[in-house]
Design a protein around this motif. Structure first.
Motif, PDB file in Angstrom:
ATOM      1  N   ASN A 159       0.810  -1.220   0.000  1.00  0.00           N
ATOM      2  CA  ASN A 159       0.000   0.000   0.000  1.00  0.00           C
ATOM      3  C   ASN A 159       0.844   1.271   0.000  1.00  0.00           C
ATOM      4  O   ASN A 159       0.531   2.249   0.693  1.00  0.00           O
ATOM      5  CB  ASN A 159      -0.948   0.018   1.196  1.00  0.00           C
ATOM      6  N   ALA A 160       1.915   1.241  -0.771  1.00  0.00           N
ATOM      7  CA  ALA A 160       2.778   2.419  -0.893  1.00  0.00           C
ATOM      8  C   ALA A 160       3.464   2.404  -2.250  1.00  0.00           C
ATOM      9  O   ALA A 160       3.632   1.351  -2.870  1.00  0.00           O
ATOM     10  CB  ALA A 160       3.824   2.434   0.221  1.00  0.00           C
ATOM     11  N   ILE A 161       3.839   3.586  -2.716  1.00  0.00           N
ATOM     12  CA  ILE A 161       4.562   3.727  -3.976  1.00  0.00           C
ATOM     13  C   ILE A 161       5.989   4.143  -3.656  1.00  0.00           C
ATOM     14  O   ILE A 161       6.211   5.110  -2.924  1.00  0.00           O
ATOM     15  CB  ILE A 161       3.896   4.770  -4.884  1.00  0.00           C
ATOM     16  N   ASN A 162       6.952   3.406  -4.186  1.00  0.00           N
ATOM     17  CA  ASN A 162       8.359   3.711  -3.950  1.00  0.00           C
ATOM     18  C   ASN A 162       9.031   4.088  -5.259  1.00  0.00           C
ATOM     19  O   ASN A 162       8.785   3.467  -6.302  1.00  0.00           O
ATOM     20  CB  ASN A 162       9.072   2.516  -3.313  1.00  0.00           C
ATOM     21  N   ILE A 163       9.883   5.093  -5.199  1.00  0.00           N
ATOM     22  CA  ILE A 163      10.592   5.577  -6.376  1.00  0.00           C
ATOM     23  C   ILE A 163      12.066   5.257  -6.237  1.00  0.00           C
ATOM     24  O   ILE A 163      12.716   5.705  -5.281  1.00  0.00           O
ATOM     25  CB  ILE A 163      10.399   7.100  -6.540  1.00  0.00           C
ATOM     26  N   ARG A 164      12.593   4.482  -7.159  1.00  0.00           N
ATOM     27  CA  ARG A 164      14.004   4.111  -7.102  1.00  0.00           C
ATOM     28  C   ARG A 164      14.880   5.355  -7.264  1.00  0.00           C
ATOM     29  O   ARG A 164      14.670   6.170  -8.149  1.00  0.00           O
ATOM     30  CB  ARG A 164      14.328   3.106  -8.210  1.00  0.00           C
ATOM     31  N   GLY A 165      15.876   5.477  -6.380  1.00  0.00           N
ATOM     32  CA  GLY A 165      16.807   6.603  -6.455  1.00  0.00           C
ATOM     33  C   GLY A 165      16.345   7.844  -5.726  1.00  0.00           C
ATOM     34  O   GLY A 165      17.060   8.842  -5.669  1.00  0.00           O
ATOM     35  N   ALA A 166      15.132   7.788  -5.126  1.00  0.00           N
ATOM     36  CA  ALA A 166      14.618   8.966  -4.428  1.00  0.00           C
ATOM     37  C   ALA A 166      15.064   9.013  -2.985  1.00  0.00           C
ATOM     38  O   ALA A 166      15.045  10.061  -2.344  1.00  0.00           O
ATOM     39  CB  ALA A 166      13.090   8.991  -4.489  1.00  0.00           C
ATOM     40  N   ASP A 173      13.796   3.069   3.029  1.00  0.00           N
ATOM     41  CA  ASP A 173      12.796   2.898   1.980  1.00  0.00           C
ATOM     42  C   ASP A 173      11.571   3.736   2.314  1.00  0.00           C
ATOM     43  O   ASP A 173      10.591   3.250   2.885  1.00  0.00           O
ATOM     44  CB  ASP A 173      12.431   1.412   1.881  1.00  0.00           C
ATOM     45  N   VAL A 174      11.595   5.007   1.939  1.00  0.00           N
ATOM     46  CA  VAL A 174      10.519   5.940   2.277  1.00  0.00           C
ATOM     47  C   VAL A 174       9.531   5.998   1.114  1.00  0.00           C
ATOM     48  O   VAL A 174       9.922   6.220  -0.034  1.00  0.00           O
ATOM     49  CB  VAL A 174      11.076   7.347   2.556  1.00  0.00           C
ATOM     50  N   PRO A 175       8.234   5.812   1.384  1.00  0.00           N
ATOM     51  CA  PRO A 175       7.247   5.869   0.304  1.00  0.00           C
ATOM     52  C   PRO A 175       7.113   7.269  -0.269  1.00  0.00           C
ATOM     53  O   PRO A 175       7.394   8.268   0.402  1.00  0.00           O
ATOM     54  CB  PRO A 175       5.953   5.411   0.978  1.00  0.00           C
TER      55      PRO A 175
END
Length: 230
Positions: A159-166, A173-175
């Motif tokens: 239930n979260a969206i993760n952006i690689r490199g953000a 691992d912050v959503p």
């Protein structure tokens, strides 16, 4: 007694004859075309009439033809793309089926899709580079599918969206922060946005995210503008 047996035999023959004709009448000659990105034909795509052993592959123009029960289903699959199950009753008034397969984003799927000969490297590269310029999201069932299908480096889990490199090693691992029409929203609200109402989807990370949203944008930002803002 002989006459009775003859009548019974006649009844059985008529019954099975009508049953066979009914079964034959249910078969439907289907022609179709399989594409990706709504215009690029996909070749060597597997088209299976579910419930039978009938399978054909699309040609270089994405075209296929087969005979299938008119109440049956077609399973259409290609390596590197999401499969589709098509109910033929939805095309009862037509002999033609048009199917657009959604690409599974990522470098691995790029190699798989081109390696199996479904699409050329040049076509797939061009399509990926121009995805964000295309504002039609109506082919996607959910906004999450639209994001996964269009934006590289994005993953959706728990239930979260993760952006690689953000994010950094220290931040973990912050959503991603979810912003719709300038308002920060929670994940349950975000996922209920109809794709047909989406005007654009943008990704901010690094300095661009921090400059606008501060520490809240540490995991990157997904910015959605809907057509209601027009």
């Amino acid at each position: 007694m002989v006459k009775s047996k003859s009548n019974l035999l006649y009844f059985i023959v008529c019954f099975w004859g009508s049953f066979s004709l009914s079964a034959i009448a249910q078969e439907h000659a289907i022609k179709g075309r399989v594409t990706a990105f709504r215009s690029i034909p996909l070749s060597k795509v597997s088209v299976v009439c579910k419930g039978s052993d009938t399978e054909v592959l699309t040609d270089e123009k994405g075209v296929f033809s087969l005979v299938c029960d008119e109440k049956g289903k077609l399973k259409i699959s290609a390596n590197g793309f999401y499969s589709e199950n098509i109910k033929l009753r939805n095309f009862a008034d037509s002999d033609s089926v048009i199917v657009n397969l959604r690409y599974r984003n990522g470098e691995k799927n790029f190699e798989i899709a081109t390696g199996y000969g479904h699409i050329s490297e040049e076509q797939l590269t061009y399509a990926i580079q121009h995805l964000e310029a295309d504002s039609d999201y109506s082919n996607y069932r959910t906004i999450l599918e639209a994001i996964e299908g269009r934006i590289s480096g994005v993953s959706i889990r728990n239930n979260a969206i993760n952006i690689r490199g953000a994010t950094t090693i220290n931040s973990g691992d912050v959503p991603a922060l979810l912003v719709v029409d300038g308002t920060i929203v929670e994940f349950p609200v975000f996922v209920n946005i109809p794709p047909t109402q989406v005007k654009s989807i943008s990704v901010l990370k690094g300095a661009a995210a921090s400059a606008r949203y501060g520490s809240r944008g540490m995991g990157g930002v997904i910015v959605v503008k809907t057509k209601s803002t027009d």
